[in-house]
Design a protein around this motif. Structure first.
Motif, PDB file in Angstrom:
ATOM      1  N   LEU A 285      79.886  39.646 -21.831  1.00 20.37           N
ATOM      2  CA  LEU A 285      78.930  38.390 -21.509  1.00 20.37           C
ATOM      3  C   LEU A 285      77.681  38.980 -21.022  1.00 20.37           C
ATOM      4  CD1 LEU A 285      80.948  35.596 -19.924  1.00 20.37           C
ATOM      5  CD2 LEU A 285      79.998  35.774 -22.408  1.00 20.37           C
ATOM      6  N   GLN A 286      76.315  38.457 -21.676  1.00  8.75           N
ATOM      7  CA  GLN A 286      75.120  39.175 -21.398  1.00  8.75           C
ATOM      8  C   GLN A 286      74.457  37.867 -20.849  1.00  8.75           C
ATOM      9  OE1 GLN A 286      73.313  41.393 -24.425  1.00  8.75           O
ATOM     10  NE2 GLN A 286      75.063  41.910 -25.164  1.00  8.75           N
ATOM     11  N   CYS A 287      73.554  38.263 -19.658  1.00  8.19           N
ATOM     12  CA  CYS A 287      72.634  37.116 -19.329  1.00  8.19           C
ATOM     13  C   CYS A 287      71.372  37.109 -20.123  1.00  8.19           C
ATOM     14  CB  CYS A 287      72.225  37.371 -17.647  1.00  8.19           C
ATOM     15  SG  CYS A 287      71.217  35.842 -17.100  1.00  8.19           S
ATOM     16  N   ILE A 288      71.059  35.876 -20.728  1.00  7.90           N
ATOM     17  CA  ILE A 288      69.975  35.835 -21.709  1.00  7.90           C
ATOM     18  C   ILE A 288      68.818  35.110 -21.002  1.00  7.90           C
ATOM     19  CG2 ILE A 288      71.128  36.076 -23.770  1.00  7.90           C
ATOM     20  CD1 ILE A 288      71.216  33.075 -24.291  1.00  7.90           C
TER      21      ILE A 288
ATOM     22  N   ILE B 227      70.521  28.604 -12.233  1.00  8.70           N
ATOM     23  CA  ILE B 227      71.451  28.596 -13.207  1.00  8.70           C
ATOM     24  C   ILE B 227      71.168  29.805 -14.420  1.00  8.70           C
ATOM     25  CG2 ILE B 227      72.624  27.285 -14.777  1.00  8.70           C
ATOM     26  CD1 ILE B 227      72.393  26.182 -12.168  1.00  8.70           C
ATOM     27  N   GLU B 228      72.073  30.497 -14.443  1.00  7.83           N
ATOM     28  CA  GLU B 228      71.995  31.592 -15.426  1.00  7.83           C
ATOM     29  C   GLU B 228      72.781  31.373 -16.781  1.00  7.83           C
ATOM     30  OE1 GLU B 228      71.811  35.629 -12.584  1.00  7.83           O
ATOM     31  OE2 GLU B 228      73.930  34.902 -13.316  1.00  7.83           O
ATOM     32  N   ILE B 229      72.158  31.814 -17.645  1.00  5.89           N
ATOM     33  CA  ILE B 229      72.650  31.545 -18.918  1.00  5.89           C
ATOM     34  C   ILE B 229      73.228  32.666 -19.634  1.00  5.89           C
ATOM     35  CG2 ILE B 229      72.024  30.752 -21.275  1.00  5.89           C
ATOM     36  CD1 ILE B 229      69.339  29.548 -19.862  1.00  5.89           C
ATOM     37  N   TRP B 230      74.399  32.793 -20.052  1.00  4.42           N
ATOM     38  CA  TRP B 230      75.160  33.734 -20.446  1.00  4.42           C
ATOM     39  C   TRP B 230      75.881  33.572 -21.907  1.00  4.42           C
ATOM     40  CZ3 TRP B 230      76.058  38.347 -17.203  1.00  4.42           C
ATOM     41  CH2 TRP B 230      75.735  38.195 -16.149  1.00  4.42           C
ATOM     42  N   THR B 231      75.846  34.593 -22.554  1.00  3.29           N
ATOM     43  CA  THR B 231      76.475  34.709 -23.874  1.00  3.29           C
ATOM     44  C   THR B 231      77.073  35.746 -24.499  1.00  3.29           C
ATOM     45  OG1 THR B 231      76.324  33.801 -26.211  1.00  3.29           O
ATOM     46  CG2 THR B 231      74.446  34.889 -25.279  1.00  3.29           C
ATOM     47  N   GLN B 232      77.781  35.770 -25.063  1.00  5.63           N
ATOM     48  CA  GLN B 232      78.322  36.897 -25.968  1.00  5.63           C
ATOM     49  C   GLN B 232      78.079  37.093 -27.418  1.00  5.63           C
ATOM     50  OE1 GLN B 232      82.794  36.568 -26.706  1.00  5.63           O
ATOM     51  NE2 GLN B 232      82.800  39.007 -26.919  1.00  5.63           N
TER      52      GLN B 232
ATOM     53  N   VAL C 229      77.260  29.996 -21.657  1.00  2.18           N
ATOM     54  CA  VAL C 229      78.216  29.952 -20.481  1.00  2.18           C
ATOM     55  C   VAL C 229      77.292  30.057 -19.205  1.00  2.18           C
ATOM     56  CG1 VAL C 229      79.805  31.136 -18.585  1.00  2.18           C
ATOM     57  CG2 VAL C 229      80.075  31.185 -21.344  1.00  2.18           C
ATOM     58  N   LEU C 230      77.222  28.812 -18.411  1.00  2.00           N
ATOM     59  CA  LEU C 230      76.369  28.486 -17.434  1.00  2.00           C
ATOM     60  C   LEU C 230      76.816  28.740 -16.060  1.00  2.00           C
ATOM     61  CD1 LEU C 230      74.632  25.418 -18.564  1.00  2.00           C
ATOM     62  CD2 LEU C 230      73.881  27.728 -19.043  1.00  2.00           C
ATOM     63  N   THR C 231      76.342  29.558 -15.169  1.00  3.03           N
ATOM     64  CA  THR C 231      76.764  29.664 -13.863  1.00  3.03           C
ATOM     65  C   THR C 231      75.678  29.700 -12.659  1.00  3.03           C
ATOM     66  OG1 THR C 231      76.624  32.172 -13.908  1.00  3.03           O
ATOM     67  CG2 THR C 231      78.712  31.401 -14.705  1.00  3.03           C
ATOM     68  N   THR C 232      75.829  29.598 -11.533  1.00  8.03           N
ATOM     69  CA  THR C 232      75.033  29.819 -10.373  1.00  8.03           C
ATOM     70  C   THR C 232      74.804  31.240 -10.162  1.00  8.03           C
ATOM     71  OG1 THR C 232      76.600  29.601  -8.650  1.00  8.03           O
ATOM     72  CG2 THR C 232      75.372  27.600  -9.494  1.00  8.03           C
ATOM     73  N   THR C 233      73.662  31.482  -9.518  1.00  6.27           N
ATOM     74  CA  THR C 233      73.736  33.041  -9.419  1.00  6.27           C
ATOM     75  C   THR C 233      74.999  33.451  -8.305  1.00  6.27           C
ATOM     76  OG1 THR C 233      72.185  32.539  -7.328  1.00  6.27           O
ATOM     77  CG2 THR C 233      71.054  33.416  -9.498  1.00  6.27           C
ATOM     78  N   ASP C 234      75.517  32.837  -7.666  1.00  4.77           N
ATOM     79  CA  ASP C 234      76.493  33.237  -6.998  1.00  4.77           C
ATOM     80  C   ASP C 234      77.845  32.876  -7.394  1.00  4.77           C
ATOM     81  OD1 ASP C 234      76.579  30.406  -6.648  1.00  4.77           O
ATOM     82  OD2 ASP C 234      76.503  30.391  -4.382  1.00  4.77           O
TER      83      ASP C 234
ATOM     84  N   THR D 119      66.856  19.415 -14.097  1.00  4.81           N
ATOM     85  CA  THR D 119      65.482  20.284 -14.234  1.00  4.81           C
ATOM     86  C   THR D 119      64.660  19.780 -15.763  1.00  4.81           C
ATOM     87  OG1 THR D 119      64.921  22.386 -14.808  1.00  4.81           O
ATOM     88  CG2 THR D 119      66.713  21.847 -16.123  1.00  4.81           C
ATOM     89  N   ASP D 120      63.474  19.861 -15.249  1.00  6.31           N
ATOM     90  CA  ASP D 120      62.570  19.592 -16.381  1.00  6.31           C
ATOM     91  C   ASP D 120      62.015  20.828 -17.134  1.00  6.31           C
ATOM     92  OD1 ASP D 120      61.050  20.832 -14.533  1.00  6.31           O
ATOM     93  OD2 ASP D 120      59.709  18.930 -14.124  1.00  6.31           O
ATOM     94  N   ASP D 121      62.636  21.892 -17.001  1.00  5.64           N
ATOM     95  CA  ASP D 121      62.450  23.272 -17.541  1.00  5.64           C
ATOM     96  C   ASP D 121      62.642  22.911 -19.131  1.00  5.64           C
ATOM     97  OD1 ASP D 121      62.368  25.731 -18.934  1.00  5.64           O
ATOM     98  OD2 ASP D 121      63.066  26.616 -16.875  1.00  5.64           O
ATOM     99  N   PRO D 122      61.595  23.120 -20.001  1.00  9.70           N
ATOM    100  CA  PRO D 122      62.031  22.878 -21.486  1.00  9.70           C
ATOM    101  C   PRO D 122      63.013  23.913 -22.184  1.00  9.70           C
ATOM    102  CG  PRO D 122      59.639  23.512 -21.101  1.00  9.70           C
ATOM    103  CD  PRO D 122      60.301  23.319 -19.812  1.00  9.70           C
ATOM    104  N   ASN D 123      63.114  25.043 -21.392  1.00  9.75           N
ATOM    105  CA  ASN D 123      63.874  26.230 -22.061  1.00  9.75           C
ATOM    106  C   ASN D 123      65.266  26.072 -21.345  1.00  9.75           C
ATOM    107  OD1 ASN D 123      61.714  27.567 -23.338  1.00  9.75           O
ATOM    108  ND2 ASN D 123      60.915  28.241 -21.391  1.00  9.75           N
ATOM    109  N   ALA D 124      65.580  25.123 -20.669  1.00 12.40           N
ATOM    110  CA  ALA D 124      67.052  25.146 -20.280  1.00 12.40           C
ATOM    111  C   ALA D 124      67.939  24.564 -21.278  1.00 12.40           C
ATOM    112  CB  ALA D 124      67.130  24.114 -18.960  1.00 12.40           C
ATOM    113  N   PRO D 125      69.223  24.639 -21.547  1.00  5.08           N
ATOM    114  CA  PRO D 125      70.123  24.306 -22.528  1.00  5.08           C
ATOM    115  C   PRO D 125      70.509  22.773 -22.025  1.00  5.08           C
ATOM    116  CG  PRO D 125      71.243  25.873 -21.351  1.00  5.08           C
ATOM    117  CD  PRO D 125      69.665  26.029 -20.753  1.00  5.08           C
TER     118      PRO D 125
END
Length: 85
Positions: free
Chosen positions: A9-12, A27-32, A50-55, A79-85
């Motif tokens: 997995l890579q954090c994107i 919230i970190e966004i991970w994918t393979q 795959v979504l995870t918190t930093t912890d 969130t109101d972040d337009p880039n959030a999935p």
């Protein structure tokens, strides 16, 4: 994930989401990334996110901008972040 390992997995990216009382989570966004053969050419494409918190806590996506902690589902995040999935 059907193939590969968690280490693949890579954090994107990441974004901030908040509880109703204002507590902030990153919230970190991970994918393979996997090779895909399409129209006679090979390219690399991401698999499901795959979504995870930093912890390290898992995060479930409820809807655009709405999330829930997997191990504590009564905690809703938004969130109101337009880039959030």
């Amino acid at each position: 994930m059907s193939e590969g390992h968690a280490s693949d997995l890579q954090c994107i990216g990441s974004f901030h989401a908040y509880t109703q009382d204002g507590q902030c989570y990153t919230i970190e966004i991970w994918t393979q990334f996997v090779p895909v053969h399409e129209h006679g050419r090979f390219r690399v494409a991401p698999t499901q996110l795959v979504l995870t918190t930093t912890d390290g806590h898992g995060v479930d996506r409820v809807d655009q901008g709405q999330y829930r902690l997997r191990n504590n589902p009564e905690v809703s995040l938004s969130t109101d972040d337009p880039n959030a999935p």
